[in-house]
Design a protein around this motif. Structure first.
Motif, PDB file in Angstrom:
ATOM      1  N   GLU A   1       0.797  -1.244  -0.061  1.00  0.00           N
ATOM      2  CA  GLU A   1       0.004   0.021  -0.021  1.00  0.00           C
ATOM      3  C   GLU A   1       0.866   1.249   0.204  1.00  0.00           C
ATOM      4  O   GLU A   1       0.404   2.406  -0.490  1.00  0.00           O
TER       5      GLU A   1
ATOM      6  N   GLN B   1       4.085  -0.121  -3.427  1.00  0.00           N
ATOM      7  CA  GLN B   1       3.652  -0.788  -4.499  1.00  0.00           C
ATOM      8  C   GLN B   1       4.614  -1.861  -4.896  1.00  0.00           C
ATOM      9  O   GLN B   1       4.925  -2.341  -6.119  1.00  0.00           O
TER      10      GLN B   1
ATOM     11  N   ARG C   1      -4.412   6.995   1.209  1.00  0.00           N
ATOM     12  CA  ARG C   1      -4.782   7.586   0.026  1.00  0.00           C
ATOM     13  C   ARG C   1      -3.945   8.911  -0.466  1.00  0.00           C
ATOM     14  O   ARG C   1      -4.100   9.103  -1.511  1.00  0.00           O
TER      15      ARG C   1
ATOM     16  N   VAL D   1      -1.813   8.057  -3.705  1.00  0.00           N
ATOM     17  CA  VAL D   1      -2.648   7.675  -4.887  1.00  0.00           C
ATOM     18  C   VAL D   1      -2.353   8.732  -5.866  1.00  0.00           C
ATOM     19  O   VAL D   1      -2.460   9.917  -5.382  1.00  0.00           O
TER      20      VAL D   1
ATOM     21  N   HIS E   1      -3.036  11.665  -8.344  1.00  0.00           N
ATOM     22  CA  HIS E   1      -4.183  12.508  -8.375  1.00  0.00           C
ATOM     23  C   HIS E   1      -4.766  11.902  -9.729  1.00  0.00           C
ATOM     24  O   HIS E   1      -4.242  11.848 -10.603  1.00  0.00           O
ATOM     25  N   SER E   2      -6.057  11.861  -9.544  1.00  0.00           N
ATOM     26  CA  SER E   2      -6.815  11.301 -10.810  1.00  0.00           C
ATOM     27  C   SER E   2      -7.943  12.043 -11.343  1.00  0.00           C
ATOM     28  O   SER E   2      -8.463  13.113 -10.687  1.00  0.00           O
TER      29      SER E   2
ATOM     30  N   THR F   1      -8.058  14.714   1.714  1.00  0.00           N
ATOM     31  CA  THR F   1      -8.214  13.090   1.790  1.00  0.00           C
ATOM     32  C   THR F   1      -9.534  12.520   1.690  1.00  0.00           C
ATOM     33  O   THR F   1      -9.833  11.602   2.003  1.00  0.00           O
TER      34      THR F   1
ATOM     35  N   ASN G   1      -8.510  13.579  -3.643  1.00  0.00           N
ATOM     36  CA  ASN G   1      -7.334  13.461  -4.383  1.00  0.00           C
ATOM     37  C   ASN G   1      -7.526  13.531  -5.908  1.00  0.00           C
ATOM     38  O   ASN G   1      -7.083  12.639  -6.612  1.00  0.00           O
ATOM     39  N   SER G   2      -8.705  14.207  -6.542  1.00  0.00           N
ATOM     40  CA  SER G   2      -9.034  13.886  -7.712  1.00  0.00           C
ATOM     41  C   SER G   2      -9.296  15.512  -8.429  1.00  0.00           C
ATOM     42  O   SER G   2      -9.454  16.379  -7.757  1.00  0.00           O
TER      43      SER G   2
END
Length: 299
Positions: free
Chosen positions: A23, A26, A168, A171, A173-174, A234, A269-270
């Motif tokens: 986590e 990776q 999170r 992760v 940015h999406s 978050t 986070n997007s």
């Protein structure tokens, strides 16, 4: 800061939090049989640290009392929290633990202090590389200083608190596409939006930002401004209403309005693309220069 001005008590007021190494890094253990093995970690003191026998005794006592981990895990074990009277900062004493069979050097990650109900009391990004390389199957003491501006609840917890990794925050940015956009856009345009957000500057943690990417005057004289609603928090954000103004290349206000969004959600986070339509009567400038423009929340 001398971390060994702390760790004077052998009592532990915090709990432990644990994540699988995959986590955070990776990479991790794939053998399920090995994953069930228990690993006892040992105290790791950097050779650069000079500590007294009394401090070493306390650290060994605390270290020996920590429970075993399963193979290939990383853990934070909260010991105690001291508040700085002058600054209001929290100095969180904890052990960073690793049950990996190899040394590990971690990077930047957001850590959170949680209460018994898992409510966030404080959250801040730390560069764990400052702790140095953590040997295999070991635990290292550290002081995580949470600045007052990153503390949500000023009351210092004295028991039942946890120092936890915010996985999170690691992760990437999406792109957060609303279903209406997913259905309407062809695959190549969706891919173009995904590439566009990777080119935008990184946001600081817990920041909400509006970034424009396309603006046009429509046939009826309205202004259609497409922006990214960028959420570096978050947790997801719900937007019910948002004021917005558009500035042209010269910094002049082209349009200003307030928009109802019907509980629009922006995931954690997007970046969510959205288009705001300013009717012709809201536009203040004829033939605005939109070669370079800015969308922002009015001051």
């Amino acid at each position: 800061m001398n971390i060994f001005s702390f760790f004077k008590k052998t009592t532990k007021t915090g709990h432990d939090s644990t994540v699988d190494s995959f986590e955070l890094m990776q990479e991790g253990l794939l053998n399920s049989k090995e994953a069930d093995n228990e690993v006892t970690t040992t105290l790791s003191i950097s050779p650069e640290w000079n500590i007294s026998r009394e401090q070493e005794y306390v650290l060994k006592f605390l270290s020996n009392d920590l429970p075993p981990l399963k193979a290939d895990q990383l853990s934070l074990s909260g010991i105690d929290i001291d508040e700085e009277q002058n600054s209001g900062a929290w100095n969180v004493q904890a052990f960073l633990r690793s049950s990996l069979d190899r040394p590990v050097l971690l990077g930047k990650v957001e850590l959170m202090v949680l209460d018994a109900d898992e409510t966030i009391l404080a959250a801040q990004e730390f560069d764990l590389s400052e702790m140095g390389t953590l040997p295999a199957a070991s635990n290292r003491p550290w002081i995580f200083k949470f600045e007052k501006k990153n503390i949500v609840n000023s009351l210092v917890p004295t028991s039942d608190w946890t120092l936890s990794f915010n996985v999170r925050s690691l992760v990437p940015h999406s792109l957060d596409l609303d279903p209406s956009w997913s259905e309407a856009l062809p695959e190549d345009q969706i891919k173009a939006l995904q590439e566009l957000i990777t080119e935008l500057p990184d946001l600081k943690p817990r920041v909400f930002n509006i970034t424009g990417f396309q603006a046009d005057i429509t046939e009826d004289g309205s202004l259609a401004a497409s922006v990214f609603l960028r959420n570096a928090n978050t947790r997801q954000i719900q937007l019910d209403k948002i004021p917005l103004e558009i500035l042209d290349a010269s910094g002049n206000q082209v349009a200003k309005g307030s928009f109802k969004l019907d509980s629009l959600l922006v995931k954690a986070n997007s970046s969510k693309p959205w288009t705001f339509i300013f009717p012709k009567q809201m536009i203040n400038i004829n033939n605005p220069d939109l070669s370079k423009w800015t969308a922002r929340i009015p001051k």
